[in-house]
Design a protein around this motif. Structure first.
Motif, PDB file in Angstrom:
ATOM      1  N   GLY A 211      -7.673   7.274 -17.304  1.00 47.51           N
ATOM      2  CA  GLY A 211      -8.865   8.102 -17.108  1.00 47.51           C
ATOM      3  C   GLY A 211      -9.185   8.398 -15.664  1.00 47.51           C
ATOM      4  N   HIS A 212      -8.364   7.940 -14.729  1.00 48.71           N
ATOM      5  CA  HIS A 212      -8.636   8.167 -13.313  1.00 48.71           C
ATOM      6  C   HIS A 212      -7.390   8.787 -12.686  1.00 48.71           C
ATOM      7  CE1 HIS A 212     -11.974   5.575 -14.138  1.00 48.71           C
ATOM      8  NE2 HIS A 212     -11.163   4.573 -14.432  1.00 48.71           N
ATOM      9  N   PHE A 213      -7.446  10.056 -12.374  1.00 47.47           N
ATOM     10  CA  PHE A 213      -6.297  10.735 -11.776  1.00 47.47           C
ATOM     11  C   PHE A 213      -6.536  10.894 -10.284  1.00 47.47           C
ATOM     12  CE2 PHE A 213      -2.458  13.017 -11.945  1.00 47.47           C
ATOM     13  CZ  PHE A 213      -2.550  14.029 -11.016  1.00 47.47           C
ATOM     14  N   CYS A 214      -5.674  10.295  -9.505  1.00 47.24           N
ATOM     15  CA  CYS A 214      -5.819  10.332  -8.050  1.00 47.24           C
ATOM     16  C   CYS A 214      -4.786  11.284  -7.461  1.00 47.24           C
ATOM     17  CB  CYS A 214      -5.620   8.953  -7.450  1.00 47.24           C
ATOM     18  SG  CYS A 214      -6.800   7.736  -8.060  1.00 47.24           S
ATOM     19  N   VAL A 215      -5.244  12.137  -6.601  1.00 48.79           N
ATOM     20  CA  VAL A 215      -4.342  13.056  -5.916  1.00 48.79           C
ATOM     21  C   VAL A 215      -4.065  12.503  -4.517  1.00 48.79           C
ATOM     22  CG1 VAL A 215      -4.002  15.389  -5.048  1.00 48.79           C
ATOM     23  CG2 VAL A 215      -5.249  15.021  -7.195  1.00 48.79           C
ATOM     24  N   ILE A 216      -2.819  12.161  -4.258  1.00 47.62           N
ATOM     25  CA  ILE A 216      -2.425  11.602  -2.972  1.00 47.62           C
ATOM     26  C   ILE A 216      -1.685  12.675  -2.184  1.00 47.62           C
ATOM     27  CG2 ILE A 216      -1.118   9.793  -1.791  1.00 47.62           C
ATOM     28  CD1 ILE A 216      -3.518   8.812  -3.361  1.00 47.62           C
ATOM     29  N   GLY A 217      -2.278  13.082  -1.091  1.00 47.13           N
ATOM     30  CA  GLY A 217      -1.661  14.104  -0.271  1.00 47.13           C
ATOM     31  C   GLY A 217      -0.559  13.554   0.596  1.00 47.13           C
ATOM     32  N   LYS A 218       0.276  14.447   1.135  1.00 48.87           N
ATOM     33  CA  LYS A 218       1.382  14.031   1.992  1.00 48.87           C
ATOM     34  C   LYS A 218       0.880  13.352   3.256  1.00 48.87           C
ATOM     35  CE  LYS A 218       5.665  15.786   4.027  1.00 48.87           C
ATOM     36  NZ  LYS A 218       5.477  15.090   5.302  1.00 48.87           N
ATOM     37  N   GLU A 219      -0.266  13.790   3.738  1.00 50.96           N
ATOM     38  CA  GLU A 219      -0.813  13.204   4.967  1.00 50.96           C
ATOM     39  C   GLU A 219      -1.155  11.728   4.782  1.00 50.96           C
ATOM     40  OE1 GLU A 219      -4.648  13.714   7.980  1.00 50.96           O
ATOM     41  OE2 GLU A 219      -4.277  15.187   6.398  1.00 50.96           O
ATOM     42  N   ALA A 220      -1.790  11.415   3.645  1.00 54.53           N
ATOM     43  CA  ALA A 220      -2.152  10.019   3.375  1.00 54.53           C
ATOM     44  C   ALA A 220      -0.912   9.154   3.215  1.00 54.53           C
ATOM     45  CB  ALA A 220      -3.018   9.939   2.127  1.00 54.53           C
ATOM     46  N   LEU A 221       0.113   9.694   2.553  1.00 51.28           N
ATOM     47  CA  LEU A 221       1.341   8.933   2.352  1.00 51.28           C
ATOM     48  C   LEU A 221       2.070   8.705   3.678  1.00 51.28           C
ATOM     49  CD1 LEU A 221       3.183   7.673   0.194  1.00 51.28           C
ATOM     50  CD2 LEU A 221       4.396   9.854   0.066  1.00 51.28           C
TER      51      LEU A 221
ATOM     52  N   ASN B 172       0.833  -1.202   0.000  1.00 49.12           N
ATOM     53  CA  ASN B 172       0.000   0.000   0.000  1.00 49.12           C
ATOM     54  C   ASN B 172       0.870   1.255   0.000  1.00 49.12           C
ATOM     55  OD1 ASN B 172      -2.689   1.299   0.294  1.00 49.12           O
ATOM     56  ND2 ASN B 172      -1.816   2.002   2.233  1.00 49.12           N
ATOM     57  N   TYR B 173       1.903   1.258   0.833  1.00 53.35           N
ATOM     58  CA  TYR B 173       2.788   2.417   0.877  1.00 53.35           C
ATOM     59  C   TYR B 173       3.532   2.592  -0.447  1.00 53.35           C
ATOM     60  CZ  TYR B 173       6.773   5.373   1.992  1.00 53.35           C
ATOM     61  OH  TYR B 173       7.721   6.361   1.965  1.00 53.35           O
ATOM     62  N   SER B 174       4.054   1.488  -0.990  1.00 51.86           N
ATOM     63  CA  SER B 174       4.776   1.572  -2.268  1.00 51.86           C
ATOM     64  C   SER B 174       3.861   2.075  -3.376  1.00 51.86           C
ATOM     65  CB  SER B 174       5.339   0.195  -2.639  1.00 51.86           C
ATOM     66  OG  SER B 174       6.230  -0.270  -1.654  1.00 51.86           O
ATOM     67  N   PHE B 175       2.606   1.614  -3.349  1.00 47.58           N
ATOM     68  CA  PHE B 175       1.618   2.016  -4.353  1.00 47.58           C
ATOM     69  C   PHE B 175       1.353   3.518  -4.273  1.00 47.58           C
ATOM     70  CE2 PHE B 175      -2.943   2.816  -5.156  1.00 47.58           C
ATOM     71  CZ  PHE B 175      -3.006   2.484  -6.505  1.00 47.58           C
ATOM     72  N   LEU B 176       1.104   4.027  -3.063  1.00 50.50           N
ATOM     73  CA  LEU B 176       0.784   5.448  -2.888  1.00 50.50           C
ATOM     74  C   LEU B 176       1.991   6.326  -3.205  1.00 50.50           C
ATOM     75  CD1 LEU B 176      -1.343   5.383   0.388  1.00 50.50           C
ATOM     76  CD2 LEU B 176      -2.133   5.393  -1.975  1.00 50.50           C
ATOM     77  N   LYS B 177       3.177   5.861  -2.798  1.00 47.56           N
ATOM     78  CA  LYS B 177       4.379   6.643  -3.078  1.00 47.56           C
ATOM     79  C   LYS B 177       4.631   6.753  -4.573  1.00 47.56           C
ATOM     80  CE  LYS B 177       9.246   7.068  -1.795  1.00 47.56           C
ATOM     81  NZ  LYS B 177      10.374   6.470  -1.026  1.00 47.56           N
TER      82      LYS B 177
ATOM     83  N   MET C 188      -0.698   3.107 -11.060  1.00 50.04           N
ATOM     84  CA  MET C 188      -0.058   1.877 -11.536  1.00 50.04           C
ATOM     85  C   MET C 188      -0.406   0.741 -10.592  1.00 50.04           C
ATOM     86  SD  MET C 188       2.055   0.631 -13.908  1.00 50.04           S
ATOM     87  CE  MET C 188       3.145   1.933 -14.469  1.00 50.04           C
ATOM     88  N   VAL C 189      -1.031  -0.307 -11.115  1.00 49.07           N
ATOM     89  CA  VAL C 189      -1.466  -1.434 -10.297  1.00 49.07           C
ATOM     90  C   VAL C 189      -0.776  -2.700 -10.783  1.00 49.07           C
ATOM     91  CG1 VAL C 189      -3.435  -2.768  -9.473  1.00 49.07           C
ATOM     92  CG2 VAL C 189      -3.700  -0.336  -9.942  1.00 49.07           C
ATOM     93  N   SER C 190      -0.204  -3.464  -9.841  1.00 48.50           N
ATOM     94  CA  SER C 190       0.435  -4.738 -10.166  1.00 48.50           C
ATOM     95  C   SER C 190      -0.565  -5.859  -9.943  1.00 48.50           C
ATOM     96  CB  SER C 190       1.670  -4.947  -9.290  1.00 48.50           C
ATOM     97  OG  SER C 190       2.300  -6.164  -9.589  1.00 48.50           O
ATOM     98  N   ILE C 191      -0.784  -6.680 -10.979  1.00 42.03           N
ATOM     99  CA  ILE C 191      -1.813  -7.725 -10.936  1.00 42.03           C
ATOM    100  C   ILE C 191      -1.158  -9.101 -11.034  1.00 42.03           C
ATOM    101  CG2 ILE C 191      -3.906  -8.625 -11.999  1.00 42.03           C
ATOM    102  CD1 ILE C 191      -4.178  -5.839 -10.791  1.00 42.03           C
ATOM    103  N   ARG C 192      -1.456  -9.964 -10.041  1.00 41.08           N
ATOM    104  CA  ARG C 192      -0.959 -11.337 -10.067  1.00 41.08           C
ATOM    105  C   ARG C 192      -1.585 -12.119 -11.217  1.00 41.08           C
ATOM    106  NH1 ARG C 192      -2.763 -14.308  -6.334  1.00 41.08           N
ATOM    107  NH2 ARG C 192      -4.245 -12.855  -5.391  1.00 41.08           N
TER     108      ARG C 192
ATOM    109  N   MET D  14       2.364   6.493  -6.878  1.00 38.41           N
ATOM    110  CA  MET D  14       1.312   7.315  -7.459  1.00 38.41           C
ATOM    111  C   MET D  14       1.608   8.801  -7.265  1.00 38.41           C
ATOM    112  SD  MET D  14      -2.765   7.155  -6.692  1.00 38.41           S
ATOM    113  CE  MET D  14      -2.613   5.418  -6.367  1.00 38.41           C
ATOM    114  N   GLN D  15       2.123   9.168  -6.079  1.00 34.47           N
ATOM    115  CA  GLN D  15       2.437  10.573  -5.816  1.00 34.47           C
ATOM    116  C   GLN D  15       3.609  11.041  -6.665  1.00 34.47           C
ATOM    117  OE1 GLN D  15       4.559  11.853  -2.206  1.00 34.47           O
ATOM    118  NE2 GLN D  15       2.739  13.043  -1.674  1.00 34.47           N
ATOM    119  N   THR D  16       4.556  10.134  -6.890  1.00 29.72           N
ATOM    120  CA  THR D  16       5.761  10.489  -7.640  1.00 29.72           C
ATOM    121  C   THR D  16       5.484  10.643  -9.130  1.00 29.72           C
ATOM    122  OG1 THR D  16       7.115   9.297  -6.036  1.00 29.72           O
ATOM    123  CG2 THR D  16       8.135   9.817  -8.151  1.00 29.72           C
ATOM    124  N   THR D  17       4.728   9.702  -9.694  1.00 29.81           N
ATOM    125  CA  THR D  17       4.508   9.678 -11.151  1.00 29.81           C
ATOM    126  C   THR D  17       3.211  10.341 -11.581  1.00 29.81           C
ATOM    127  OG1 THR D  17       3.389   7.527 -11.068  1.00 29.81           O
ATOM    128  CG2 THR D  17       5.797   7.511 -11.274  1.00 29.81           C
TER     129      THR D  17
END
Length: 619
Positions: A413-423, A141-146, A155-159, A148-151
């Motif tokens: 088509g889905h742009f998510c804004v991840i704030g510093k607090e959530a990260l 979850n942390y790697s995903f949010l980080k 980006m979702v990794s699917i097994r 997302m905030q950086t790029t």
């Protein structure tokens, strides 16, 4: 009383692990191994394992209940965890490959206490699995949010998505027919309706707050809820979306995912046809299921459907590659250094696969669990075959794996804004959980080792009602400066508990020597097998360190042989100094540890016994 096992099975850490990883740890792969005793339902057996080099230099302690063995092990990630093995697998590892003699104190405890102990240890395993699953979820979850905030991308990794040719324009005829069957049953707009619904759910999750409800475990036995995160929910929805698109587009599996083991017996064809129908029905159920994790499961079923179609069409056993993306690899230099053993192992795997196919012709493939075992056995055989033939690195795994090749999906088509607090909150949750697990699963040489942790759980299970115990209850309150030493604790157990018998199980080398002494001149056998240069049983390996003489089967001569082994280690250290630019200190390290493990032999003690890559145990 001491009873000796006379049955002889004829025929180092890294080498042993390679063998086990290729063979697999499930009972399915070790069913050939014969237990010397059958544990009664009202008994438990404390198992003492003699020392050897590496992590086993202090000996080891385990508890056997029925056909399961529970023991605590230190892992490379720094955690000290409970492990459960089948008795057959446990004995194969320690008694044969690691060449360590076992002592089993079969103890009468009553059916009630025996069940309570097994239930408690099983519950600890469930809680442990949940804790480390939660840790992985929080880390992802942390790697995903980080990311997302950086790029700025989702980006979702699917097994299991990496099994398919998603970027190919060519469709798979078998998948096209399966798609048509689905549309005939559910209507021609089925995929459009499903994909539209998933798109709305993905938008809703992506635009909402990314939170995780966190409950920290307080102890090993604390079974906490599974962590749910918004990122995890998003990944589940995207996986379902991709699975529907794979089927709707009739997308084929990548060619390098298939592993071909050659022709199967004609009688096996009908089993494959029955299993193909079962997989089709499973796909239909998953399409209509509400389970949140159905996306990866559906992807695996769609890939297996194609593998079964190929097997039926070609007459060859073709399975999916079950190795994970993170599977360790053993370089060709390492496993080809003992090519003869690897070739024997390949021949053994090939025979086992042939035997398994003939057995399934009679018994049938009962379910996909059985097929998964066959899939893993086939893949291990093919993987080793490729390594031997082409000199490629060999992937290894010590478990039964489900095909799980990952791939990334950018959610368009889905742009998510991840704030510093959530990260920051996500990072803090992961850090808190990691610290708590380090507290709970910590290792300490004296206070928290394989002995102390096992005894704690035994006391916890028996303290509920000790009236059924046929033993000295003082053992449950054992407090001793030496209670952390495996041998001392085992000796105390034998002295104070209601031990019915102690079973001695000699190491593989000792059993082999016993057979040789029975059929050949004793002096000739001893002179040949007492050293590593002329032994027909043992082949020197770097993991076992540098030494000349075995000292585990002698006592009075042990200091003399120990002095020679010490000198041999020092000689190898000196020689190793010359070769450091070439071998990066490998020979010097073997000499150093060889000298170190030889020192106890000077005072009549033995640690090093050698180990085996492959022992020739047959079905």
């Amino acid at each position: 009383m001491i009873s000796r096992q006379d049955k002889i099975n004829k025929g180092g850490p890294l080498a042993s692990f390679l063998f086990l990883a290729l063979l697999g740890s499930h009972t399915f792969f070790s069913a050939f191994f014969v237990s010397p005793i059958a544990a009664a339902s009202d008994t438990i057996s404390l198992v003492y394992i003699e020392a050897n080099t590496g992590g086993g230099s202090g000996g080891h302690l385990a508890i056997r209940i029925d056909e399961s063995v529970f023991h605590f092990q230190y892992h490379l990630d720094g955690f000290f965890r409970l492990k459960r093995d089948s008795w057959r697998h446990f004995r194969l590892v320690y008694n044969d490959l690691e060449n360590r003699s076992l002592f089993l104190a079969e103890t009468l405890v009553g059916a009630g206490p025996c069940k309570r102990l097994k239930d408690r240890l099983s519950m600890l395993l469930l809680a442990q699995d949940r804790n480390f699953a939660n840790l992985d979820i929080l880390k992802d979850n942390y790697s995903f949010l980080k990311s997302m905030q950086t790029t700025g991308h989702v980006m979702v990794s699917i097994r299991a998505l990496g099994l398919f040719k998603r970027r190919s324009q060519l469709s798979c005829p078998e998948m096209a027919r399966l798609r048509q069957e689905v549309l005939s049953r559910h209507g021609r707009h089925f995929f459009d309706i499903c994909l539209n619904g998933l798109d709305k759910k993905i938008r809703h999750v992506c635009q909402g707050p990314f939170k995780a409800r966190l409950i920290l475990p307080k102890a090993k036995a604390d079974f906490v809820p599974l962590v749910h995160t918004s990122a995890q929910q998003l990944a589940e929805l995207v996986a379902m979306e991709e699975a529907y698109r794979i089927l709707d587009g009739a997308i084929a599996v990548k060619d390098d995912v298939f592993m071909d083991a050659g022709r199967y017996p004609p009688c096996f064809l009908q089993d494959l046809i029955v299993l193909r129908q079962s997989v089709k029905e499973s796909i239909t159920r998953l399409l209509n299921s509400n389970r949140p994790d159905k996306g990866p499961a559906l992807l695996v079923e769609l890939a297996r459907f194609q593998a079964l179609e190929r097997s039926i069409e070609t007459g060859h056993l073709i399975v999916l590659d079950p190795f994970h993306d993170e599977s360790p690899r053993v370089s060709s230099r390492v496993f080809l250094a003992d090519r003869a053993s690897m070739e024997m192992l390949h021949g053994d795997l090939k025979r086992r696969l042939s035997y398994r196919l003939r057995t399934l012709c009679v018994q049938g493939i009962r379910d996909e669990v059985t097929y998964n075992g066959l899939e893993n056995l086939t893949a291990r055989m093919v993987e080793l075959e490729r390594g031997l033939e082409y000199g490629l690195p060999v992937r290894i795994s010590d478990g039964i794996d489900v095909p799980c090749r990952k791939d990334n999906v950018v959610v368009g088509g889905h742009f998510c804004v991840i704030g510093k607090e959530a990260l920051d909150r996500s990072n803090e949750n992961y850090r808190l959980y990691l610290e708590r697990l380090r507290e709970i699963y910590s290792y300490d040489l004296i206070d928290s080792n394989c002995v102390t942790e096992l005894l704690k759980e035994i006391r916890q299970a028996f303290v509920v009602n000790s009236s059924g115990m046929k033993c000295d209850s003082a053992y449950l309150d054992l407090v001793s400066d030496l209670s952390f030493v495996p041998f001392m604790s085992f000796r105390y157990w034998v002295t104070h508990m209601a031990v019915r018998r102690v079973v001695y199980m000699p190491s593989f080398r000792k059993r082999s020597l016993s057979g040789m002494y029975e059929h050949d001149n004793s002096l000739k056998v001893y002179l040949r097998e007492s050293n590593t240069l002329t032994s027909s049983i043992y082949r020197p390996k770097p993991e076992d360190t540098s030494f000349l003489f075995f000292t585990d089967d002698v006592f009075l001569a042990r200091p003399f042989f120990g002095a020679i082994n010490t000198a041999w280690g020092i000689l190898n250290m000196a020689t190793g100094l010359v070769f450091i630019p070439i071998d990066h200190g490998s020979r010097f390290g073997q000499g150093f540890w060889g000298m170190l493990y030889s020192l106890p032999e000077l005072v009549f003690s033995n640690i090093r016994k050698g180990s085996f890559t492959w022992t020739g145990v047959a079905e």
